[in-house]
Design an enzyme around this catalytic site. Structure first.
Site, mmCIF file in Angstrom:
data_model
loop_
_atom_site.group_PDB
_atom_site.id
_atom_site.type_symbol
_atom_site.label_atom_id
_atom_site.label_comp_id
_atom_site.label_asym_id
_atom_site.label_seq_id
_atom_site.Cartn_x
_atom_site.Cartn_y
_atom_site.Cartn_z
ATOM 1 N N GLU A 32 -67.805 34.005 -61.837
ATOM 2 C CA GLU A 32 -66.955 35.024 -62.478
ATOM 3 C C GLU A 32 -67.751 36.281 -62.846
ATOM 4 O OE1 GLU A 32 -63.347 34.755 -63.323
ATOM 5 O OE2 GLU A 32 -63.999 36.841 -63.290
ATOM 6 N N ASP A 80 -74.615 47.689 -54.553
ATOM 7 C CA ASP A 80 -74.065 46.737 -55.522
ATOM 8 C C ASP A 80 -72.535 46.677 -55.392
ATOM 9 O OD1 ASP A 80 -74.543 45.161 -58.169
ATOM 10 O OD2 ASP A 80 -72.995 46.607 -58.687
ATOM 11 N N LYS A 114 -74.557 38.727 -57.651
ATOM 12 C CA LYS A 114 -73.619 39.185 -56.591
ATOM 13 C C LYS A 114 -74.243 39.185 -55.212
ATOM 14 C CE LYS A 114 -75.318 42.241 -59.396
ATOM 15 N NZ LYS A 114 -75.102 43.302 -60.332
ATOM 16 N N ILE A 153 -64.975 41.402 -67.134
ATOM 17 C CA ILE A 153 -63.540 41.355 -66.815
ATOM 18 C C ILE A 153 -63.208 40.009 -66.170
ATOM 19 C CG2 ILE A 153 -61.631 42.446 -65.556
ATOM 20 C CD1 ILE A 153 -63.402 44.908 -65.165
ATOM 21 N N GLY A 187 -73.719 45.011 -68.489
ATOM 22 C CA GLY A 187 -74.242 44.891 -69.845
ATOM 23 C C GLY A 187 -74.380 43.435 -70.244
ATOM 24 N N LYS A 210 -70.050 43.524 -54.136
ATOM 25 C CA LYS A 210 -68.915 43.070 -54.949
ATOM 26 C C LYS A 210 -67.606 43.111 -54.164
ATOM 27 C CE LYS A 210 -71.134 44.218 -59.342
ATOM 28 N NZ LYS A 210 -71.448 45.321 -60.277
ATOM 29 N N THR A 228 -81.645 40.355 -68.894
ATOM 30 C CA THR A 228 -80.520 40.883 -69.685
ATOM 31 C C THR A 228 -79.401 39.854 -69.828
ATOM 32 O OG1 THR A 228 -81.039 43.062 -68.812
ATOM 33 C CG2 THR A 228 -78.873 42.806 -69.789
#
Ligand code: HSE
Length: 395
Positions: A123, A195, A99, A130, A297, A199, A10
């Protein structure tokens, strides 16, 4: 300079599309001509205009001196870790959206990057599209950050929104998140909170300068949340969100946890729905700062990878990497923070909760309780009846 993209899933395919279709814009932002040099994937290319760039063997990438930046979008620890380590040791900068890798191996890879005068940037590993890592590390570096609370997983926020606002069932909401490219390959990493845990581990390590391992962070997912919890919470003016939180205590230890939490309707986090993420940062000088945007996404995440590629190209030959020490940090003792809890039971347990606020029959908000105190209370309630839910309040 050639860019090698590792993994054509993806995120990787989004990175390739941007590098291919917007080559001149990316080059001009980097102040350096950049081109898609290689795409490393075990699959054969299907219907893409850059199919001649595909390779299966990483050594082709490593041995090409024109490759200056490796963009890792494979996910998981291996082979991502070995590839990035080898790239850095061979004088190539690396960027990643991974991550798990940054949470587990970030300090080591940052230090290898420093030793070889290249950059390691990530990032895209937290908050999807974001811009978060760079502002936290640079603009807020001296702000005295004391606390971070965020909705850091797009899949679970999407599922909570679809199930509880639009009445979809769990499997159809999850399959929607998978089709849209939000969910992990194994979506239990999203649903069970791992997840989000990875993070918040990255953000804590970055902000407070030492590794806080995911294994130090108590983690619960959304699997136990019921429609009844959401309905009752909403009647009382709260939304239920999967929150990842971390704060620095007076003794310098970090209290961190991932769990569903009740968020009051006056909190900016209450309005964060669908795949959106938001991170509320509290700092001594700035007060509260809110970051908001699409947390998962293809294109939002690819856009963050591209931002890191541009940063690496702009700063070639100098180290601009964020950094934290390789010394592990122990999390604060589990009882060092007390929280109020939303409690739902199957019978009247008012006698056990003399300090609680009764919202409805069998629904209470407790006084602040430590982790041990809420466990003891749970046992007592279960001796009289059944505790149906206990969810901390985010205040
Ligand atoms: N599965 C992750 C999420 C992808 O849903 O947030 C972005 O890290």
């Amino acid at each position: 300079m050639k860019i090698a993209v590792l993994g054509h899933g993806t995120v990787g395919s989004g990175v390739c599309e941007i590098l291919w279709n917007k080559k001149s814009e990316v080059s001009s932002a980097a102040g350096n001509p950049l081109e898609l040099g290689y795409v490393l994937d075990i699959k054969e290319p299907e219907g893409v205009p850059y199919s001649e760039k595909f390779k299966k063997d990483f050594s082709a990438v490593l041995s090409d001196p024109e490759v200056g930046i490796v963009a890792e979008c494979i996910g998981g620890l291996e082979p991502a870790y070995s590839y990035i380590k080898a790239a850095l040791e061979n004088g190539k900068s690396a960027v990643t959206s991974n991550k798990e890798l940054v949470a587990e191996k970030g300090a080591e890879l940052l230090s290898i990057a420093r030793a070889h005068n290249v950059n390691f940037l990530f990032e895209a590993s937290v908050g999807g599209g974001i811009p978060l890592i760079r502002p936290l590390y640079s603009a807020m570096n001296a702000a005295g950050i004391t606390e971070i609370a965020g909705i850091l997983n797009g899949t679970t926020n999407y599922i909570l929104t679809k199930m509880f606002r639009f009445g979809e069932d769990y499997s159809s909401a999850l399959s929607g998140a998978q089709k849209l490219g939000y969910a992990e390959r194994d979506p239990s990493a999203d649903v069970l909170g791992w997840d989000s845990c990875r993070k918040i581990s990255i953000l804590s390590s970055l902000v407070w300068g030492k590794t806080l391992k995911p294994s130090e962070i108590p983690t619960e997912g959304i699997d136990m949340i019921t429609a009844e919890d959401v309905k009752t919470a909403e009647q009382c003016g709260f939304s239920i969100k999967l929150l990842a939180r971390a704060k620095i205590l007076e003794n310098g230890k970090i209290f961190a946890k991932v769990s569903p939490a009740l968020v009051g309707s006056d909190s900016p986090l209450a309005a964060v729905n669908d795949v959106f993420n938001a991170v509320l940062v509290k700092a001594e000088t700035t007060g509260e700062v809110l970051f908001y945007g699409k947390g998962a996404g293809k294109m939002p995440t690819a856009s963050s990878v591209i931002a890191d590629i541009i940063e690496c190209a702009k700063t070639e030959g100098s180290i601009k990497s964020v950094f934290w020490e390789d010394g592990a940090q122990t999390a604060a003792e589990k009882d060092s923070v007390s929280e109020r809890y939303f409690i739902r039971t199957d019978s009247d347990v008012s006698a056990l909760l003399p300090d609680a606020e009764k919202l409805f029959d069998f629904v209470y908000i407790t006084s602040p309780l430590s982790a041990s105190e809420i466990s003891v209370l749970e046992e007592k309630i279960n001796e009289h009846g059944k505790l149906l839910s206990k969810i901390p309040l985010f205040e």
